[in-house]
Design an enzyme around this catalytic site. Structure first.
Site, PDB file in Angstrom:
ATOM      1  CG  MET B   1      -2.140  -0.896   0.931  1.00 63.55           C
ATOM      2  SD  MET B   1      -3.685  -0.128   1.404  1.00 63.55           S
ATOM      3  CE  MET B   1      -3.739  -0.435   3.146  1.00 63.55           C
ATOM      4  CB  CYS B   2       2.853   3.470   0.287  1.00 60.17           C
ATOM      5  SG  CYS B   2       4.260   2.365   0.307  1.00 60.17           S
ATOM      6  N   GLY B   3       0.947   5.280   2.038  1.00 61.46           N
ATOM      7  CA  GLY B   3       0.082   6.461   2.017  1.00 61.46           C
ATOM      8  C   GLY B   3       0.916   7.683   1.734  1.00 61.46           C
ATOM      9  NE  ARG B  34      -2.878   4.298   1.376  1.00 63.18           N
ATOM     10  CZ  ARG B  34      -3.698   3.759   0.474  1.00 63.18           C
ATOM     11  NH1 ARG B  34      -4.966   3.605   0.760  1.00 63.18           N
ATOM     12  NH2 ARG B  34      -3.249   3.366  -0.698  1.00 63.18           N
ATOM     13  CB  VAL B 154       2.695   5.949   6.280  1.00 66.56           C
ATOM     14  CG1 VAL B 154       2.687   6.947   7.423  1.00 66.56           C
ATOM     15  CG2 VAL B 154       1.398   6.001   5.498  1.00 66.56           C
TER      16      VAL B 154
END
Lengths: 220, 304
Positions: B1-3, B34, B154
């Protein structure tokens, strides 16, 4: 209150016979009002995050705001009304009931839809109706690229322009009866105008798999 | 994911700097689901009393105090005058007056044993760490930083290892003030990386996202405007990506042709905010706001 506590409270209130549940300050949180499987009325005053009102069977849910990805995922029956815009993958794998989007829908609207009606008052994004299997998507505005890509069955109605058709999709003209029915549907949902909807359906060239597996060939 | 998250107060240069650090941390903290691996921010448009702001991390090869002392010596021996030095654990925030060639200074710092360069900026800095944004803020005091704009991240690692240097944002070594946060995976970066390496560029990590920063900085150094550099990346980069870039006075996003990674955008006359999820926008803007969702194959830029 955590989202889990909120969802438990919604279900408990329904069990206790609540007629109408109002959720205030949802703050675009994810997973609000999921998994409700009884007829009831829920109003959410504000925007919601991902997977809002998903896995439902029966409720009537009204959301006053925007929604994130996958609103109304796997809806079985009931109605979801969203006043503003939805993120990607709205109505993913929906099987019945109605979803109304007052604004626009993002990419992959109605992906793998298996029944029911998704009505979008505004525009709809890239890959609308991707691998759709049944049901109706009605887009009053425009659709982005690859509309109806790899759809098996079902119908996409479009009132505006389409950037491009997806693989194995084709246009058909709507009949007068269909138009009258669609316009009535718009009126019921408070959408002005009577667009001359075009239909996008499957060419069904990908639908039949002519090449047999090795084992199948030995059986003929 | 990652945000990913970005925010810019368009008039803050004239009306007063905005609490960019604090707002980025708020936005990232609401998206911590995330990615728990690491976090990082770029705060840009800071008000500095020096030519350069240098962010250094001392790796584990030597005691941090020794590495930090060596880094300061390097800056001085390259002709820099240190204005302030703030060392916390193994991190060093250095402001310095320096009239020479920045790539030369960057190279000298990289040759200094134990030194990992996180950024050199004329008005921006990169702060990154393993763990969550709240923990990072406690350690580094990011909430106290004001500026005109910034981006943050993140990380849930999918592509290269989890450590401080592989956290985002990625600084486009050795170009000042160009940093990138990226959600997605690039599939053609080995080939593109080799092209840059054959021209003498040295990558600092094994991460695909570092390439985006270098790619953009290279285009900007060649005279391209930010929006045309972003536009070109849509076809040059292959894979899935929604990324944000921060420059000295600009910010922008690019979103791949598949619309594979999310982004929502909120803009008024004075502020623009971007995030993977609306929940992050609402952590800063509590009133009911109108947001849009950028679609596939799209870029947009702003300047402060």
């Amino acid at each position: 209150m955590t989202t889990r506590e909120l969802n438990r409270r919604i279900k408990a209130s329904i069990e206790e016979g609540a007629d109408e549940i109002v959720i205030k300050n949802p703050s675009a949180r994810h997973n609000i009002a999921v998994g409700v499987r009884r007829p009831c009325k829920i109003t959410i005053e504000g925007s919601v995050g991902y997977y809002a009102a998903s896995q439902l069977d029966g409720p009537e849910i009204s959301i006053e705001g925007n929604a994130g990805w996958a609103l109304g995922e796997n809806l079985m029956s009931g109605k979801i009304t969203l006043s503003k815009s939805a993120g990607a993958s709205v109505a993913a794998s929906m099987r019945g009931g109605e979803i109304f989007i007052g604004g626009n829908a993002g990419a992959r609207a109605g992906i793998s839809m298996k029944g029911g009606t998704l009505l979008i008052a505004g525009d709809s994004g890239f890959l609308t109706g991707f691998m759709m299997q049944k049901g109706r998507i009605i887009v009053c505005g425009d659709i982005g690229d690859a509309a109806g890509d790899s759809m098996y069955e079902g119908t996409i109605y479009v009132g505006g322009m389409v950037d491009s058709l997806g693989t194995d999709a084709k246009y058909e003209e709507s009949t007068e009866d269909e138009l009258i029915e669609l316009w009535a549907e718009l009126e019921r949902n408070g959408v002005a105008g009577r667009p001359r909807f075009r239909k996008i359906v499957s060419q069904k060239k990908l639908y039949h798999y002519d090449t047999l597996e090795r084992l199948e060939r030995t059986l003929i | 994911m990652c945000g990913i998250a970005g925010i810019m107060y368009k008039d803050s240069r004239s009306t007063g700097l905005a609490p960019i650090g604090e707002e980025l941390i708020k936005m990232l903290e609401t998206m911590v689901h995330r990615g728990h691996d690491s976090a990082g921010v770029t705060v840009a448009g800071e008000s500095l009393d020096s030519d350069l702001l240098i962010r250094i991390w001392a790796d584990e090869s030597a005691p941090a105090e020794e590495t930090i002392a060596r880094a300061k010596e390097t800056v001085i021996s390259e002709g820099g005058a240190i204005v302030s030095a703030d060392a916390r654990d193994s991190y060093l925030r250095l402001t310095a007056n320096y009239e020479g060639d920045v790539p030369r200074l960057a190279e000298a710092l990289l040759q200094t044993p134990g030194v990992v360069l996180h950024s050199i900026g004329e008005a921006s800095e990169v702060i990154k760490d393993v763990g969550t944004p709240a923990v990072m803020d406690e350690r580094h005091g990011i909430s106290r930083l004001s500026g005109t704009h910034g981006v943050g991240h993140v990380r849930m690692a999918t592509e290269s290892k989890v450590d401080i240097s592989h956290a985002h944002p990625f600084w486009a070594y050795p170009f000042t003030d160009v940093t990138v946060v990226h959600n997605g995976q690039l599939t053609n970066y080995h080939g593109m990386k080799r092209d840059f390496e054959s021209r003498g560029h040295v990558f600092q990590t094994e991460n695909d996202s570092e390439l985006i920063a270098v790619y953009l900085a290279d285009k900007l150094a060649g005279g391209a405007e930010l929006d045309s550099a972003l536009e070109a990346s849509l076809d040059d980069l292959d894979g899935t990506f929604t990324y944000l870039v921060s420059t000295r006075d600009g910010m922008g996003y690019a979103k791949d042709r598949w619309s594979a990674k999310p982004l929502v955008l909120m803009e008024t006359g004075s502020v623009v905010a971007l995030a993977s999820e609306e929940i992050a926008l609402r952590s800063v803007f509590t009133e009911e706001l109108d947001r849009t969702e950028p679609q596939e194959h799209e870029v947009m830029t702003w300047s402060a």
